[in-house]
Design an enzyme around this catalytic site. Structure first.
Site, PDB file in Angstrom:
ATOM      1  CG  HIS A 197      20.669  27.834  28.377  1.00 49.03           C
ATOM      2  ND1 HIS A 197      21.700  26.993  28.503  1.00 49.03           N
ATOM      3  CD2 HIS A 197      21.179  28.696  27.803  1.00 49.03           C
ATOM      4  CE1 HIS A 197      22.878  27.677  28.468  1.00 49.03           C
ATOM      5  NE2 HIS A 197      22.198  29.015  27.924  1.00 49.03           N
ATOM      6  CB  CYS A 511       4.133  48.692  33.002  1.00 50.54           C
ATOM      7  SG  CYS A 511       4.635  49.204  34.673  1.00 50.54           S
TER       8      CYS A 511
END
Ligand code: PEP
Ligand code: MG
Length: 582
Positions: A197, A511
């Site tokens: 969070h 990547c």
């Protein structure tokens, strides 16, 4: 107040620099008081808990009402609504009230016991969304504990120019909204991962944060000056004035640059000579989608699915995986999504709790595609979820750590099996799902034709390719200075892969972290790279560099550079190469 400077390391989850003063947020769940309640005081104790619930509910509603309606805050508001709902959940409050009476214990203890029971139940839930709600239950109880213990401490107003740096064990979105009106510079937390969070909140508020700094709360003191450098994942406590000045300048330059770069969000990436370059992003969860949209990426070049294993002991089910993949595919609205099959083991040693863990040399052990092929049933579950998600949009499947042709052949057999099973069950599966191999082991780069003829595209993983080529453990600080993308062996491998792929017309992407390093953008494009995939935070800077590249001029220079074999000469040529950068 200690004046000794020291550095803390963690994980930077949102870029930028903050300089400010520490505000320690207490962690009530770590310090729960335990005492018994005589029968005659049980009713009073139950009332104390009910009053705390009412007070927290009122507080959350006020926070909700105070929240502005910007998109960034809508996500936070949803979390608050969820916490309000939890305060009405009989499994939490009624059960804790019951415990006060039956066990004769204080409200905090009863709540802690009930939380423990709920958390144990959460462990057995198969659904990712519901399991993630575990964090919300913990944060709701944390809030109640603070209320019960009178720990809800308002932030002190500051009389100097520094913003506040919140230092907490972990943060809930509701906590963060409570900080509104204060000048918050950034966050530092003891725990946390890129998908926690705190990370979501920091990213949505565009504030720098470093999470997973173990014992940050113990090591720091209120009002200490601290610098947070989220790009490097470090915090410097009590910095001397010259370091503060240095960071102040860096921050000002970064802020200005960010404003300028934001204008490039809608721009296509076309070099001065008219070459189109695709800029894709690397993600780890559907939660990264807002960051992807914020930079106008052309697609997702690497979805690291092993992060589905974060903070859990069991394996994600097919349904759960399908949901996570589909959410990303849908969220990208027709743009391509390259999903990598689980790259478990070595640096991604999630808590697998099985007998395959802790080999003698994890980086050379059963990791990446090897792990999946050793566990075909487990791999099939993922392949089924991937094929199902591919029915919802343009998905490509990418295999990590490929070293041998047989690994691709075996993976193709398993993909065919997954397809047959799904079709037999009446599930929709697309005709073709492109299959690619990561080129991150020197063997694959050297014997490239063997790999290339078996796949539809390649993706170069420079993080591992450099690790294995130079024999330096990417997790070992002691050899981090030896990590060198300009080593002649690395340059030759890269240029060899790019020119071979161009000759046979095979799409190739890069990547690894190198793709997001603006200083390498011109060189990689000049060597033939047309598809970069990087952390979203890096994309606009790389785009800006590429807009000023003239590949007609740079290509011959790049070919000369990769033929050099003296490290000093390579460095000089590299510096000259970027001479025209503006
Ligand atoms: C790489 O190795 O370059 C790569 C992109 O994969 P990861 O960092 O996930 O190993
Ligand atoms: Mg890798």
């Amino acid at each position: 107040m200690s004046a000794v400077a020291f550095t803390l390391h963690g994980l930077g989850v949102s870029s930028g620099i903050a300089i400010g003063r520490v505000h320690l947020v207490s962690h009530a769940l770590l310090e729960v008081p335990h005492y018994e309640i005589p029968p005659e005081r049980v009713a009073e104790e139950r009332t104390r808990l009910k009053e705390a619930v009412d007070a927290v509910r009122t507080e959350l509603r006020l926070l909700r009402a105070a929240a502005d309606q910007s998109a960034a805050h809508q996500e936070l508001d949803a979390f608050i609504d969820l916490q309000i709902l939890m305060l009405d959940d009989p499994m939490l409050i009624d059960a804790a009230l019951e415990r006060i009476a039956t066990n004769g214990i204080n409200a905090e203890w009863a709540l802690a016991q009930q939380l423990e029971e709920l958390l144990a139940a959460f462990e057995t839930i198969d659904d990712a969304y519901l399991r993630e709600r575990k964090q919300d239950v913990v944060q709701t109880v944390e809030r109640l504990m603070k209320e019960l213990r009178g720990l809800a401490r308002p932030m002190r107003a500051r009389h100097d120019d520094w913003p506040t740096i919140i230092v907490a064990h972990d943060l809930s979105p509701a906590d963060t909204i409570g900080f509104r009106g204060q000048r918050i510079g950034g966050f530092l937390t003891d725990v946390g991962s890129p998908t926690s969070h705190t990370a979501i909140v920091a990213r949505s508020l565009k504030l720098p944060a470093v999470v997973g700094v173990r014992h940050a709360r113990l090591l720091l003191e209120d009002d200490e000056l601290i610098i947070i450098d989220a790009r490097r994942g470090v915090a410097i406590a009590n910095p001397p004035p010259e370091i503060v000045e240095e960071y102040r300048l860096r921050k000002a330059a970064l802020d200005l640059e960010r404003t300028r770069l934001a204008r490039l969000k809608e721009a296509a990436t076309r070099t001065l000579d008219g070459t189109e370059i695709l800029l894709h992003v690397n993600i780890e969860s559907p939660k990264d989608l807002p960051a992807v949209r914020a930079v106008g990426a052309d697609g997702i070049g690497l979805y690291r699915t092993e992060f589905l294993f974060t903070e859990r002991a069991d394996r994600p089910s097919e349904a759960e995986q399908f949901e996570a993949y589909r959410e990303v595919v849908r969220g990208m609205k027709g743009k391509p999504v390259t999903i990598r099959t689980f790259d478990l083991g070595a640096d991604k040693d999630f808590d697998l709790s099985d007998e395959r863990r802790a080999p003698a040399n994890p980086a050379l052990g059963l990791r990446g595609i090897r792990y999946c092929l050793a566990e075909p049933a487990f791999f099939l579950t993922q392949l089924r979820a991937l094929l199902r998600a591919a029915a919802c949009g343009p998905v490509k499947i990418l295999l990590p750590m490929v070293m041998h042709a047989s690994e691709i052949d075996r993976a193709r057999q398993l993909i065919a099996q997954a397809r047959r099973e799904l079709i037999a069950e009446g599930v929709k599966v697309p005709e073709q799902v492109p299959l690619g191999a990561m080129i991150e082991v020197p063997a694959a780069a050297i014997a490239l034709p063997m790999i290339a003829r078996r796949v539809d595209f390649l993706s170069i993983g420079t993080n591992d390719l450099i690790q294995y080529t130079l024999a330096i453990d990417r997790q070992d600080d002691a050899v981090a200075d030896l990590y060198d993308p300009l080593h002649p062996a690395v340059l030759r491998l890269l240029s060899g892969i790019l020119s071979f792929a161009a000759r046979i017309d095979l799409p190739v992407s890069l990547c690894g972290e190198l793709a997001g390093d603006p200083d390498y953008a011109w060189l990689l494009a000049a060597l033939g790279l047309r598809e970069f995939s990087m952390h979203p935070d890096r994309l606009l800077e790389v785009r800006q560099r590429l807009l000023y590249a003239n590949l007609d001029e740079l290509a011959p220079k790049a070919q000369r550079l990769v033929k050099l074999d003296d490290p000093q000469k390579i460095r000089e040529a590299f510096a000259r190469f970027n001479d025209g950068v503006r």
